[in-house]
Design a protein around this motif. Structure first.
Motif, PDB file in Angstrom:
ATOM      1  N   ASN A 105     103.217  15.084  14.157  1.00 28.42           N
ATOM      2  CA  ASN A 105     102.037  15.201  15.039  1.00 28.42           C
ATOM      3  C   ASN A 105     100.748  15.208  14.224  1.00 28.42           C
ATOM      4  O   ASN A 105     100.635  14.502  13.231  1.00 28.42           O
ATOM      5  CB  ASN A 105     102.158  16.439  15.928  1.00 28.42           C
ATOM      6  N   GLU A 106      99.787  16.029  14.627  1.00 25.55           N
ATOM      7  CA  GLU A 106      98.493  16.055  13.947  1.00 25.55           C
ATOM      8  C   GLU A 106      98.590  16.567  12.519  1.00 25.55           C
ATOM      9  O   GLU A 106      97.685  16.329  11.706  1.00 25.55           O
ATOM     10  CB  GLU A 106      97.502  16.920  14.732  1.00 25.55           C
ATOM     11  N   ALA A 107      99.684  17.256  12.184  1.00 24.65           N
ATOM     12  CA  ALA A 107      99.849  17.750  10.811  1.00 24.65           C
ATOM     13  C   ALA A 107     100.136  16.630   9.817  1.00 24.65           C
ATOM     14  O   ALA A 107      99.972  16.825   8.607  1.00 24.65           O
ATOM     15  CB  ALA A 107     100.976  18.776  10.763  1.00 24.65           C
ATOM     16  N   THR A 108     100.537  15.462  10.306  1.00 23.26           N
ATOM     17  CA  THR A 108     100.926  14.365   9.415  1.00 23.26           C
ATOM     18  C   THR A 108      99.804  14.002   8.451  1.00 23.26           C
ATOM     19  O   THR A 108     100.019  13.858   7.234  1.00 23.26           O
ATOM     20  CB  THR A 108     101.333  13.125  10.226  1.00 23.26           C
ATOM     21  N   GLN A 109      98.596  13.858   8.958  1.00 26.32           N
ATOM     22  CA  GLN A 109      97.473  13.472   8.105  1.00 26.32           C
ATOM     23  C   GLN A 109      97.173  14.555   7.066  1.00 26.32           C
ATOM     24  O   GLN A 109      96.826  14.256   5.923  1.00 26.32           O
ATOM     25  CB  GLN A 109      96.223  13.199   8.956  1.00 26.32           C
ATOM     26  N   ASN A 281     114.156  16.192  -7.550  1.00 28.91           N
ATOM     27  CA  ASN A 281     113.117  15.152  -7.641  1.00 28.91           C
ATOM     28  C   ASN A 281     111.758  15.803  -7.422  1.00 28.91           C
ATOM     29  O   ASN A 281     111.454  16.257  -6.317  1.00 28.91           O
ATOM     30  CB  ASN A 281     113.378  14.082  -6.581  1.00 28.91           C
ATOM     31  N   PRO A 282     110.900  15.878  -8.450  1.00 31.90           N
ATOM     32  CA  PRO A 282     109.641  16.616  -8.313  1.00 31.90           C
ATOM     33  C   PRO A 282     108.690  16.022  -7.285  1.00 31.90           C
ATOM     34  O   PRO A 282     107.936  16.759  -6.645  1.00 31.90           O
ATOM     35  CB  PRO A 282     109.043  16.561  -9.722  1.00 31.90           C
ATOM     36  N   VAL A 283     108.724  14.721  -7.101  1.00 22.43           N
ATOM     37  CA  VAL A 283     107.814  14.085  -6.143  1.00 22.43           C
ATOM     38  C   VAL A 283     108.239  14.396  -4.712  1.00 22.43           C
ATOM     39  O   VAL A 283     107.414  14.762  -3.871  1.00 22.43           O
ATOM     40  CB  VAL A 283     107.751  12.560  -6.385  1.00 22.43           C
ATOM     41  N   VAL A 284     109.528  14.275  -4.443  1.00 24.31           N
ATOM     42  CA  VAL A 284     110.037  14.607  -3.109  1.00 24.31           C
ATOM     43  C   VAL A 284     109.784  16.077  -2.801  1.00 24.31           C
ATOM     44  O   VAL A 284     109.337  16.431  -1.702  1.00 24.31           O
ATOM     45  CB  VAL A 284     111.543  14.273  -3.001  1.00 24.31           C
ATOM     46  N   GLN A 285     110.051  16.947  -3.759  1.00 25.10           N
ATOM     47  CA  GLN A 285     109.865  18.380  -3.517  1.00 25.10           C
ATOM     48  C   GLN A 285     108.386  18.735  -3.344  1.00 25.10           C
ATOM     49  O   GLN A 285     108.057  19.673  -2.610  1.00 25.10           O
ATOM     50  CB  GLN A 285     110.488  19.185  -4.654  1.00 25.10           C
ATOM     51  N   GLU A 286     107.497  18.003  -4.000  1.00 25.61           N
ATOM     52  CA  GLU A 286     106.062  18.199  -3.794  1.00 25.61           C
ATOM     53  C   GLU A 286     105.692  17.876  -2.355  1.00 25.61           C
ATOM     54  O   GLU A 286     104.925  18.605  -1.709  1.00 25.61           O
ATOM     55  CB  GLU A 286     105.263  17.307  -4.743  1.00 25.61           C
ATOM     56  N   PHE A 287     106.256  16.790  -1.835  1.00 21.91           N
ATOM     57  CA  PHE A 287     105.982  16.416  -0.452  1.00 21.91           C
ATOM     58  C   PHE A 287     106.521  17.472   0.511  1.00 21.91           C
ATOM     59  O   PHE A 287     105.858  17.826   1.487  1.00 21.91           O
ATOM     60  CB  PHE A 287     106.598  15.050  -0.133  1.00 21.91           C
ATOM     61  N   VAL A 288     107.708  17.991   0.235  1.00 17.83           N
ATOM     62  CA  VAL A 288     108.286  19.041   1.078  1.00 17.83           C
ATOM     63  C   VAL A 288     107.380  20.262   1.101  1.00 17.83           C
ATOM     64  O   VAL A 288     107.128  20.851   2.164  1.00 17.83           O
ATOM     65  CB  VAL A 288     109.700  19.409   0.599  1.00 17.83           C
ATOM     66  N   ARG A 289     106.874  20.661  -0.055  1.00 17.55           N
ATOM     67  CA  ARG A 289     105.967  21.819  -0.106  1.00 17.55           C
ATOM     68  C   ARG A 289     104.687  21.558   0.697  1.00 17.55           C
ATOM     69  O   ARG A 289     104.189  22.459   1.382  1.00 17.55           O
ATOM     70  CB  ARG A 289     105.624  22.147  -1.558  1.00 17.55           C
ATOM     71  N   CYS A 290     104.184  20.339   0.625  1.00 20.75           N
ATOM     72  CA  CYS A 290     102.990  19.992   1.401  1.00 20.75           C
ATOM     73  C   CYS A 290     103.280  20.090   2.896  1.00 20.75           C
ATOM     74  O   CYS A 290     102.414  20.525   3.678  1.00 20.75           O
ATOM     75  CB  CYS A 290     102.519  18.581   1.044  1.00 20.75           C
ATOM     76  N   CYS A 291     104.478  19.709   3.304  1.00 28.06           N
ATOM     77  CA  CYS A 291     104.869  19.835   4.722  1.00 28.06           C
ATOM     78  C   CYS A 291     104.887  21.290   5.144  1.00 28.06           C
ATOM     79  O   CYS A 291     104.398  21.651   6.219  1.00 28.06           O
ATOM     80  CB  CYS A 291     106.245  19.222   4.946  1.00 28.06           C
ATOM     81  N   GLU A 292     105.459  22.142   4.314  1.00 25.05           N
ATOM     82  CA  GLU A 292     105.591  23.553   4.661  1.00 25.05           C
ATOM     83  C   GLU A 292     104.250  24.278   4.677  1.00 25.05           C
ATOM     84  O   GLU A 292     104.056  25.226   5.433  1.00 25.05           O
ATOM     85  CB  GLU A 292     106.518  24.231   3.658  1.00 25.05           C
ATOM     86  N   GLU A 293     103.308  23.816   3.858  1.00 23.37           N
ATOM     87  CA  GLU A 293     102.026  24.508   3.743  1.00 23.37           C
ATOM     88  C   GLU A 293     100.949  23.955   4.656  1.00 23.37           C
ATOM     89  O   GLU A 293      99.886  24.575   4.807  1.00 23.37           O
ATOM     90  CB  GLU A 293     101.542  24.409   2.280  1.00 23.37           C
ATOM     91  N   SER A 294     101.211  22.822   5.302  1.00 24.86           N
ATOM     92  CA  SER A 294     100.180  22.223   6.160  1.00 24.86           C
ATOM     93  C   SER A 294     100.062  22.977   7.461  1.00 24.86           C
ATOM     94  O   SER A 294     101.060  23.514   7.981  1.00 24.86           O
ATOM     95  CB  SER A 294     100.522  20.754   6.435  1.00 24.86           C
ATOM     96  N   PRO A 295      98.847  23.008   8.047  1.00 23.84           N
ATOM     97  CA  PRO A 295      98.657  23.727   9.321  1.00 23.84           C
ATOM     98  C   PRO A 295      99.373  23.060  10.476  1.00 23.84           C
ATOM     99  O   PRO A 295      99.640  21.881  10.433  1.00 23.84           O
ATOM    100  CB  PRO A 295      97.143  23.677   9.514  1.00 23.84           C
TER     101      PRO A 295
END
Length: 295
Positions: A105-109, A281-295
């Motif tokens: 949803n809006e969190a994607t951006q 995989n540090p890049v994949v895990q970075e993306f996962v962390r960004c997902c968890e921390e996004s509003p």
């Protein structure tokens, strides 16, 4: 002799499931298509791999010998293919992200922007999948990570982290008699025709039909679609109603379609998912962390 790995995947699914019906559900293909592929493999090899009966599909002796080797062969090929694609992605500094419908949803951006800050020079390649591919290419290794709706077939073999949930609404033609209601009990929709995902999507389709929340009441299918535009057209034309996440009213608004709250169905959950092989995989895990921390 060269044999398509797809045929081997079909073969081992039938061998493990014991019936064409269960194997077709697992593979998200129709039973006639699966039967055709098994016959093609047998023709290429020049031998029968199964004996067919009302009880199911039993392996012949040659079939048993093949079944003992295929899982290892496919696992090695999948690993080689995934590692090759990862090398290519790292070289190009591209993270392939699969998604269904409106993703997160809006969190994607916000997620993509956060990832760009943490990984300067990297680009996120968003790849939208049809509903007939509920893992958005993750199960096949076509993407590195995916934003998905739970539940989905095959999720037990992946890492899945829930991000948020939202209510399910009902989408119906604006001319439908129920479109004037403020809240519609799901029981009042049981006899309505529904717009459904393709049958081969198995329990992904069942979830969006709320098959487990009908107390045994049968589902009436009015239309089958695989893309949002076709789905909206079928609803607007009165071929059926459909359950949808609350965000669909924002992302898929169109004349002729009305969204209404519905009671008696569970909420929809959005998750980020990745393959176990990418735990380190540090890049994949970075993306996962960004997902968890996004509003």
């Amino acid at each position: 002799m060269d044999v398509d790995t797809r045929l081997l995947r079909y073969f081992i699914a039938v061998a493990e499931e014991g019936t064409l019906t269960r194997a077709a559900d697992r593979l998200f293909v129709s039973q006639p298509a699966l039967t055709k592929q098994i016959k093609q493999l047998e023709a290429q090899l020049g031998m029968r791999l199964f004996t067919r009966s009302k009880a199911g599909m039993a392996l012949t002796e040659p079939g048993q010998a093949l079944a003992e080797k295929v899982p290892t062969l496919l696992a090695e090929w999948d690993r080689a293919l995934r590692e090759t694609r990862q090398v290519a992605s790292r070289a190009a500094r591209v993270l392939r992200v699969g998604f269904i419908a409106s993703a997160a949803n809006e969190a994607t951006q916000h997620i993509i922007a956060a990832f760009a800050r943490h990984r300067p020079g990297w680009r996120v390649d968003m790849r939208q999948a049809a509903w007939s591919n509920p893992t958005a290419g993750l199960a096949d290794g076509d993407v590195d990570v995916a934003l998905l709706r739970l539940p989905f077939p095959g999720q037990e073999g992946l890492r899945v982290r829930t991000l948020f949930s939202e209510p399910r609404l009902v989408a119906l033609a604006s001319t439908h008699p129920l479109a004037e209601r403020d809240l519609i009990p799901f029981r009042d929709l049981w006899d309505e025709p529904f717009v459904a995902a393709p049958p081969e999507t198995g329990w992904w389709r069942d979830y969006w039909l709320a098959a487990d929340e009908r107390e045994g009441h049968p589902v009436h299918i009015g239309a089958v679609t695989d893309q949002p535009d076709d789905w909206l057209s079928a609803i607007a034309n009165g071929y059926g109603v459909a359950l949808a996440p609350e965000s669909a009213a924002r992302f898929y608004a169109r004349p002729g379609v009305t969204y209404r709250p519905v009671s008696g169905v569970s909420p929809s959950r959005v998750a980020v998912a990745w393959a176990p092989a990418d735990d380190a995989n540090p890049v994949v895990q970075e993306f996962v962390r960004c997902c968890e921390e996004s509003p």
